[in-house]
Design a protein around this motif. Sequence first.
Motif, PDB file in Angstrom:
ATOM      1  N   ARG A  47       0.819  -1.201   0.000  1.00 59.43           N
ATOM      2  CA  ARG A  47       0.000   0.000   0.000  1.00 59.43           C
ATOM      3  C   ARG A  47       0.863   1.265   0.000  1.00 59.43           C
ATOM      4  N   ILE A  51       0.628   3.845  -3.068  1.00 58.26           N
ATOM      5  CA  ILE A  51       0.191   5.219  -2.837  1.00 58.26           C
ATOM      6  C   ILE A  51       1.293   6.189  -3.265  1.00 58.26           C
ATOM      7  N   PRO A 144       8.779  -0.029  12.022  1.00 58.12           N
ATOM      8  CA  PRO A 144       7.796  -0.148  10.955  1.00 58.12           C
ATOM      9  C   PRO A 144       7.998   0.903   9.872  1.00 58.12           C
ATOM     10  N   LYS A 146       7.314   3.673   7.210  1.00 55.76           N
ATOM     11  CA  LYS A 146       6.370   4.776   7.134  1.00 55.76           C
ATOM     12  C   LYS A 146       6.349   5.353   5.723  1.00 55.76           C
ATOM     13  N   LEU A 147       5.368   6.172   5.497  1.00 53.84           N
ATOM     14  CA  LEU A 147       5.229   6.798   4.192  1.00 53.84           C
ATOM     15  C   LEU A 147       6.465   7.630   3.847  1.00 53.84           C
TER      16      LEU A 147
ATOM     17  N   GLN B  27       2.025   4.458  14.494  1.00 53.83           N
ATOM     18  CA  GLN B  27       1.988   3.638  13.289  1.00 53.83           C
ATOM     19  C   GLN B  27       0.548   3.385  12.836  1.00 53.83           C
ATOM     20  N   GLN B  30      -0.403   6.205  10.776  1.00 54.05           N
ATOM     21  CA  GLN B  30       0.198   6.032   9.452  1.00 54.05           C
ATOM     22  C   GLN B  30      -0.723   5.206   8.552  1.00 54.05           C
ATOM     23  N   LEU B  31      -1.241   4.119   9.121  1.00 52.56           N
ATOM     24  CA  LEU B  31      -2.127   3.254   8.343  1.00 52.56           C
ATOM     25  C   LEU B  31      -3.403   3.982   7.945  1.00 52.56           C
ATOM     26  N   GLN B  33      -3.714   7.008   7.348  1.00 49.32           N
ATOM     27  CA  GLN B  33      -3.397   7.940   6.273  1.00 49.32           C
ATOM     28  C   GLN B  33      -3.273   7.249   4.927  1.00 49.32           C
ATOM     29  N   LEU B  34      -3.113   5.956   4.961  1.00 49.29           N
ATOM     30  CA  LEU B  34      -2.993   5.219   3.707  1.00 49.29           C
ATOM     31  C   LEU B  34      -4.362   4.828   3.153  1.00 49.29           C
TER      32      LEU B  34
END
Lengths: 223, 149
Positions: A47, A51, A144, A146-147, B27, B30-31, B33-34
């Motif tokens: 994802r 994105i 984890p 991150k974007l 986190q 973050q998810l 935002q996806l």
Amino acid sequence: MARNGVISRRIRSDKIEGFEISAMDSQKEVHVLAVDDSLVDRKVIERLLKISSCKVTAVDSGRRALQFLGIDEEKKTVGFDGLKVDLIITDYCMPGMTGYELLKKIKESSALREIPVVIMSSENILTRIDRCLEEGAEDFIVKPVKLSDVKRLRDYMKREDKNHSENRGGTVNKRKLRETSDPSLSTYPSSISSSSSSSPSSSSSSVELDSPTRRLKMTNTDL
Amino acid sequence: MEGVAQLRRQLVDYLTSLFQEGFLDNQFTQLQQLQDESNPDFVVEVVNLFFEDSERLLNELTKALDQPSVDFKKVDSHVHQLKGSSSSIGAQRVQNVCIAFRNYCEEHNIEGCLNCLQQVKQEYSLVKNKLETLFKLEQQLLAAGGSVP
């Protein structure tokens, strides 16, 4: 013999002849191969990449990654499936083949060694990071993911394209270059930055320097 | 039936409390935002994967720690996986127990491990409950014609 690094094939349509170098290059989607044994992480990284406008292929092991890339462990030859991969992002800790082992195999392959490999790990262990960078990994992301991590990779990949012809020498001796990446050193080879002072902060005016390995790349092209 | 504004408030308050109580961390944000119109169920999907994965791992852990001769390497491997996936969705309390759990594995401390197993099961159960409630609130909001913040 198929020129695997160059021929790009659209998944939904028929084989396209010739090379995919054209005006479309700037809009060409970046294809990322993601490798992670965790189902949750695969979903997330997929994802994150989508994105960020990347095409994604996600596999659950190093073995499958090599199969996808056209190198089967047993066969030791490049297969016909020359789907162009622009970046490989792999987890470090995986059963069977670790991300590090996968990295080594990729860098040992003449067909694949040009593809940038990024390692992800939940553990921020310096020796592990060093090992990966020494072996030719372009970057190391602590999970984890991150974007912002993925966004950084995107920028980096565009630069990779531009520098590609200059980097024909393959994955240059990062070992050697790493010695100069010691953050305590305040000077870089003066050929990098045209400004008078060669402190890291001023050389960042021309390039993005938020990753140690990116600094290495710039050093390399100037040598 | 409650108004949209009220449902929205309820949802926001609930989510906030989950962060404040440490069940979720950044986190998870973050998810969120996806998630967008093209992927409106992303968070639910990832969380469901997490539930499936965790339940499998907790079963494996129970089995592994029940052996006459415990294979700590195996136990550690399962905990490592659980730590990873809980970290990836922001399930902070679960993740934290996993960290302690791994230390006991390293020490080959069976009692410590068993305690952690119980703890992690508890934390997992709690966060599962909380997340399911969260999703239910979201559904209610959507059903009432509101949009998820």
